[in-house]
Design an enzyme around this catalytic site. Structure first.
Site, PDB file in Angstrom:
ATOM      1  N   GLU A  40     -28.016  47.219  49.323  1.00 50.86           N
ATOM      2  CA  GLU A  40     -28.936  46.937  50.437  1.00 50.86           C
ATOM      3  C   GLU A  40     -30.351  46.843  49.907  1.00 50.86           C
ATOM      4  O   GLU A  40     -30.785  47.682  49.110  1.00 50.86           O
ATOM      5  CB  GLU A  40     -28.938  48.061  51.490  1.00 50.86           C
ATOM      6  CG  GLU A  40     -27.734  48.119  52.366  1.00 50.86           C
ATOM      7  CD  GLU A  40     -27.831  49.219  53.429  1.00 50.86           C
ATOM      8  OE1 GLU A  40     -28.951  49.605  53.835  1.00 50.86           O
ATOM      9  OE2 GLU A  40     -26.756  49.701  53.824  1.00 50.86           O
ATOM     10  N   GLU A  95     -24.808  55.845  51.830  1.00 52.57           N
ATOM     11  CA  GLU A  95     -25.938  56.767  51.953  1.00 52.57           C
ATOM     12  C   GLU A  95     -25.538  58.126  52.519  1.00 52.57           C
ATOM     13  O   GLU A  95     -25.966  58.504  53.618  1.00 52.57           O
ATOM     14  CB  GLU A  95     -27.044  56.144  52.821  1.00 52.57           C
ATOM     15  CG  GLU A  95     -27.593  54.844  52.263  1.00 52.57           C
ATOM     16  CD  GLU A  95     -28.870  54.375  52.970  1.00 52.57           C
ATOM     17  OE1 GLU A  95     -29.309  55.046  53.923  1.00 52.57           O
ATOM     18  OE2 GLU A  95     -29.414  53.349  52.557  1.00 52.57           O
TER      19      GLU A  95
HETATM   20  C1  FCB Z   1     -30.154  51.983  55.514  1.00 55.02           C
HETATM   21  C2  FCB Z   1     -28.825  51.898  56.231  1.00 55.02           C
HETATM   22  C3  FCB Z   1     -28.615  50.589  56.961  1.00 55.02           C
HETATM   23  C4  FCB Z   1     -29.888  50.093  57.622  1.00 55.02           C
HETATM   24  C5  FCB Z   1     -31.038  50.111  56.649  1.00 55.02           C
HETATM   25  C6  FCB Z   1     -32.343  49.594  57.218  1.00 55.02           C
HETATM   26  O1  FCB Z   1     -30.514  53.327  55.394  1.00 55.02           O
HETATM   27  O2  FCB Z   1     -27.770  52.054  55.325  1.00 55.02           O
HETATM   28  O3  FCB Z   1     -27.579  50.774  57.885  1.00 55.02           O
HETATM   29  O4  FCB Z   1     -30.140  50.807  58.748  1.00 55.02           O
HETATM   30  O5  FCB Z   1     -31.235  51.410  56.165  1.00 55.02           O
END
Ligand code: FCB
Length: 479
Positions: free
Chosen positions: A383, A178
């Site tokens: 994620e 990110e």
């Molecule tokens: C993302 C991050 C991760 C975590 C999630 C909830 O932005 O990559 O580390 O904090 O959000």
């Protein structure tokens, strides 16, 4: 096969089978779980410094101990094995491997990851390593951080050290996690480390993160076997207009440029979007982009990692003070330099403990858009998950039906996107463990496994058992 649009992302009423070989994993990040902040030569990262700055992190929480994974890694790998997970995405702590951000590697730091990876492989769990999940060595920030070109060069050197040490056993690498957050929350709104609030620095950081990515991919490719995979993880925002007006459509365009295309443009197409350069022309002429940079950044990738939590709803605003409600934390400074007057809106419906709307259609749309924009590039969800206010009941059980519902809906959306043609290779639940949720400290629990922080005890939640069944069978059960 196309299934009726209204089914997109909805909970399935019949079982859905994922493709053969689909990877089922969980994800973590070094600063959020490791602890051992000053052990074995590790020096402070920008997150250590930020967390120790009063007022930055809720409750004054820091990652000093976190989930103590640095000492409990064997237990954590055993947990994954018990759950039947096939893959684990973790990040390497740069200040553990190369404490000053320069020079030779610290063997003890590398040994930690060698042992972790060996244990994963021993248990049949595929390691997926992220080089950078936000813990920049503080010394590099002191030298200017990501707004400076030298940081991208240092990053490539660090990537080479990591590849030399682990390239024989880690077959899938992602460079950055990110970079939008690193650039725009770190240097724009300041709600992430290092907490600077300078719109031009944020744009410079975005470019040098792009450059760091491209240089790191080249450093990896020079060292890892040809069959190994290189990726980057982006939090592609699904940006939607509040109304059908032309003004709202233009607000979407401007946010999409700063959220998504500032990275996908150079990384995947080899150029910055014209409209982004125009929107930001009042801030910078982008002369920090040197000749040849775009070629360096535009490296072939094997996979694109996608992180998704919730969609973003925007409209044209009548004043410029509305950026604080964009779900990325409160600040008087905008993380959207050059976007002009944009208001962010909370979509209706259920929310998680983060206040984020639960909307699997956003994930479906992100996957479909990427599949159509970059048809040759396989996708992996690096994620997805949700925080809820979990607690252990007197019998020591953690029941989290809301998380099961969230996962069920989002996995149905992934499946639907696959059915409709997206080449999605795997899904990593965020997160294996409850952990340090950045500026929210330990207040937000994203884990499939509950962590009792005072003792470090791990308790798999009901969602962990539910996910385990999906991972073992490759089938999302009917509702
Ligand atoms: C993302 C991050 C991760 C975590 C999630 C909830 O932005 O990559 O580390 O904090 O959000």
């Amino acid at each position: 096969m196309v299934i009726a649009a209204q089914e997109n992302g909805a909970a399935p009423d019949s079982a859905r089978t994922f493709p053969e070989g689909f990877l089922w994993g969980s994800a973590t990040a070094s600063y959020q779980i490791e602890g051992a902040a000053s052990e074995d030569g590790r020096t402070p990262s920008i997150w250590d410094t930020y967390a120790r700055t009063p007022g930055r992190v809720r409750n004054g929480d820091t990652g000093d101990i976190a989930t103590d994974h640095y000492h409990r890694w064997r237990e954590d790998v055993a947990l994954m094995a018990d759950l039947g997970l096939g893959a684990y995405r973790f990040s390497l702590a740069w200040p553990r491997i190369q404490p000053t951000g320069r020079g030779p590697a610290v063997q003890k730091g590398l040994d930690f990851y060698r042992r972790l990876v060996d244990e994963l492989l021993d248990k049949g769990i595929k390691p997926v390593a992220t080089l950078y999940h936000w813990d920049l060595p503080q010394e590099l920030e002191d030298a200017g951080g990501w707004p400076e070109r030298a940081t991208a060069e240092r990053f490539a050197e660090y990537a080479a050290l990591a590849a030399d040490a682990l390239g024989d056993r880690v077959k899938t690498w992602t460079t950055l996690n990110e970079p939008w957050c690193s650039a725009f929350l770190g240097y724009g709104s300041g709600v992430h480390a290092p907490g600077r609030t300078d719109p031009v620095a944020a744009l410079r950081a975005a470019h040098h993160l792009n450059l760091g990515h491209g240089l790191a991919v080249q450093a990896l490719r020079d060292r890892i076997p040809a069959a190994s995979e290189c990726a980057v993880t982006l939090n592609i925002h699904q940006v939607r207009p509040l109304t059908g007006s032309a003004a709202d459509a233009d607000a979407v365009r401007r946010i999409d440029a700063l959220a998504n295309r500032v990275f996908t443009g150079p990384m995947l197409r080899g150029s910055y979007p014209e409209d982004l350069l125009k929107d930001t022309a009042g801030l910078t002429d982008w002369s920090f982009v040197r000749e040849g940079d775009l070629q360096q950044i535009h490296q072939p990738l094997d996979l694109l990692g996608v992180n998704y939590y919730t969609p973003t709803v925007v409209s044209e605003a009548d004043d410029s003070g509305t950026h604080a409600s964009d779900g990325h934390g409160r600040s008087d400074h905008s993380p959207w330099p050059g976007a002009g007057r944009v208001a962010f809106h909370q979509p209706s419906g259920d929310t998680t403990a983060m206040g984020w709307a639960v909307d699997p259609t956003g994930l479906y749309d992100v996957l479909r858009r990427l599949a159509s924009d970059f048809p040759e590039l396989p996708l992996v969800i690096t994620e997805n998950g949700a925080a809820f206010d979990d607690y252990a009941d007197p019998a020591g059980q953690v029941n989290d039906p809301d998380r099961i519902a969230y996962l069920r809906g989002h996995l149905a959306a992934v499946h639907q996107a696959v059915v409709d043609g997206a080449d999605v290779r795997g899904y990593f639940l965020w997160s294996l463990l409850d952990n340090f949720e950045w500026a929210h400290g330990y207040g937000k629990r994203f884990g499939a496994v509950y962590v009792d922080y005072p003792t470090g005890t791990r308790i798999p939640k009901a969602s962990a058992r539910w996910y385990s069944e999906v991972a073992r069978t490759g089938v999302l059960p009917g509702a």
